[in-house]
Design a protein around this motif. Sequence first.
Motif, short mmCIF file in Angstrom:
data_model
loop_
_atom_site.label_atom_id
_atom_site.label_comp_id
_atom_site.label_asym_id
_atom_site.label_seq_id
_atom_site.Cartn_x
_atom_site.Cartn_y
_atom_site.Cartn_z
N LEU A 137 1.19 0.55 7.76
CA LEU A 137 2.23 1.51 7.44
C LEU A 137 1.59 2.64 6.65
CD1 LEU A 137 5.24 2.20 7.58
CD2 LEU A 137 5.55 0.93 5.44
N GLY A 138 1.79 3.86 7.13
CA GLY A 138 1.19 5.01 6.47
C GLY A 138 2.10 6.21 6.51
N VAL A 139 1.59 7.34 6.07
CA VAL A 139 2.34 8.59 6.07
C VAL A 139 1.76 9.47 7.16
CG1 VAL A 139 3.03 10.60 4.72
CG2 VAL A 139 2.78 8.37 3.60
N VAL A 140 2.62 9.87 8.09
CA VAL A 140 2.22 10.76 9.18
C VAL A 140 3.21 11.92 9.18
CG1 VAL A 140 1.88 10.98 11.66
CG2 VAL A 140 1.33 8.82 10.52
N GLU A 141 2.69 13.14 8.98
CA GLU A 141 3.54 14.34 8.96
C GLU A 141 4.72 14.15 8.01
OE1 GLU A 141 4.51 15.43 12.96
OE2 GLU A 141 2.41 15.51 13.56
N ASP A 142 4.46 13.69 6.80
CA ASP A 142 5.45 13.51 5.74
C ASP A 142 6.50 12.44 6.02
OD1 ASP A 142 4.21 15.47 4.21
OD2 ASP A 142 5.38 17.07 5.14
N ARG A 143 6.22 11.53 6.95
CA ARG A 143 7.14 10.43 7.24
C ARG A 143 6.36 9.13 7.30
NH1 ARG A 143 11.18 12.80 11.79
NH2 ARG A 143 12.35 14.06 10.30
N ARG A 174 0.55 2.93 12.07
CA ARG A 174 -0.66 3.44 12.72
C ARG A 174 -1.60 2.30 13.04
NH1 ARG A 174 -2.32 8.62 10.80
NH2 ARG A 174 -3.79 8.48 12.51
N ARG A 175 -2.19 2.33 14.21
CA ARG A 175 -3.19 1.33 14.57
C ARG A 175 -4.45 1.56 13.74
NH1 ARG A 175 -3.71 -0.40 20.42
NH2 ARG A 175 -5.88 0.08 19.97
N THR A 176 -5.19 0.50 13.51
CA THR A 176 -6.42 0.60 12.73
C THR A 176 -7.37 1.63 13.34
OG1 THR A 176 -6.20 -1.73 12.16
CG2 THR A 176 -8.34 -0.72 11.75
N ASP A 177 -7.51 1.64 14.65
CA ASP A 177 -8.44 2.57 15.29
C ASP A 177 -7.95 4.02 15.28
OD1 ASP A 177 -6.47 2.22 17.22
OD2 ASP A 177 -7.85 1.65 18.81
N GLU A 178 -6.71 4.26 14.81
CA GLU A 178 -6.19 5.62 14.70
C GLU A 178 -6.35 6.19 13.28
OE1 GLU A 178 -2.52 5.19 17.91
OE2 GLU A 178 -2.12 4.94 15.77
N LEU A 179 -6.72 5.35 12.34
CA LEU A 179 -6.85 5.79 10.96
C LEU A 179 -8.08 6.66 10.77
CD1 LEU A 179 -5.98 2.46 9.10
CD2 LEU A 179 -4.48 4.43 9.49
N ARG A 180 -7.95 7.66 9.90
CA ARG A 180 -9.05 8.57 9.59
C ARG A 180 -9.18 8.72 8.08
NH1 ARG A 180 -9.89 7.23 13.82
NH2 ARG A 180 -9.79 8.34 15.79
N ALA A 181 -10.35 9.12 7.61
CA ALA A 181 -10.55 9.37 6.18
C ALA A 181 -9.52 10.38 5.71
CB ALA A 181 -11.96 9.90 5.94
N GLY A 182 -8.89 10.10 4.57
CA GLY A 182 -7.88 10.98 4.02
C GLY A 182 -6.46 10.61 4.38
N ASP A 183 -6.27 9.69 5.34
CA ASP A 183 -4.92 9.23 5.67
C ASP A 183 -4.32 8.47 4.49
OD1 ASP A 183 -5.17 10.26 8.20
OD2 ASP A 183 -5.34 8.32 9.23
N TYR A 184 -3.01 8.55 4.36
CA TYR A 184 -2.31 7.83 3.30
C TYR A 184 -1.70 6.56 3.87
CZ TYR A 184 -2.63 12.03 0.46
OH TYR A 184 -3.10 13.10 -0.26
N LEU A 185 -1.95 5.43 3.20
CA LEU A 185 -1.41 4.14 3.60
C LEU A 185 -0.53 3.58 2.49
CD1 LEU A 185 -4.60 2.41 5.08
CD2 LEU A 185 -2.78 3.62 6.31
N VAL A 186 0.47 2.79 2.90
CA VAL A 186 1.29 2.08 1.93
C VAL A 186 0.56 0.78 1.63
CG1 VAL A 186 3.51 0.98 1.50
CG2 VAL A 186 3.39 3.12 2.82
N VAL A 187 0.24 0.57 0.35
CA VAL A 187 -0.53 -0.61 -0.04
C VAL A 187 0.21 -1.30 -1.19
CG1 VAL A 187 -2.73 -1.44 -0.96
CG2 VAL A 187 -2.69 0.51 0.60
N ARG A 188 0.42 -2.56 -1.05
CA ARG A 188 0.99 -3.33 -2.15
C ARG A 188 -0.16 -3.70 -3.07
NH1 ARG A 188 3.53 -9.31 -2.08
NH2 ARG A 188 4.05 -9.35 -4.29
#
Length: 195
Positions: A31-37, A41-55
Motif C-alpha cells: 500500500l502506497g501513495v500514488v498521485e496523492d491517493r 503497488r506491485r513490488t516490481d513497480e516500486l521506485r526510489a522515492g515512492d511513499y509506502l504505508v508502513v506499520r
Amino acid sequence: THAVDEGVQPVLRVNTEGGFTVKATAEHRFLGVVEDRLAWRRTDELRAGDYLVVRQPERAWPEEYPRLIPPQISSWAADRLTHEKFPSVLDERLAWLVGFVVGDGSIPSDGRPAFHICVFPNLEAKQREIVSELFGVELKVTPAQGTEKSFNGWVYSRVARETLVQSVGVDPQDKLKIPAIFWRAPKSVLAAFVD
C-alpha cells in the motif's frame, strides 16, 4: 490465508528511509501513495522515492541525541557570520522548530539565506527564544495577510538555513518528508517534531 506453490521465484528487497527492509516477490503488493491517493503497488513497480504505508513495530529508540555535522558555508560568508550559532545536536528544541518549518513553513528553494515559519500568538515567545538560543539571530515577525490567527516569521540566517538543509536534512523541494536523522534520535525528539 491459503498458500499457493508457484515454484521458485526471484525475491526483491525493499528498503525504506526509516530503516525497514522487506523481501518480497515481484507480484507482492504494497500500500502506497500514488498521485496523492492510497493505492496498491506491485513490488516490481516500486521506485526510489515512492511513499509506502508502513506499520512501525515497537523498537528500541536511541538514548543519545544525534550529533549534527556543521553545514558547509563559504569562507567569505563564514567571516561575516561571527555572531551566529550552530546547534551541535538534534534535540527536542530544534526538532520542535523543524516541525514548524516542515508543517507550516518553507525554505526558499532558490537558496536565499532564510526560512519561514507560521508564528502563533500563544507560541511566539517560545519560537523567538528557541531561534535566538539555537542560532543567535532574531525571529522577524510580520502580519500575515488574510488572518489574525497567525503571523509570518522569518529567520534570516545562512547558518540557520543550511543547518536545516545540510545538517538536519530538510529538503526545500520536498519538505514534507521526515528527515532520516529523526529515526536516529530519542523518541522524545520525534514527539517534539510532531507536537
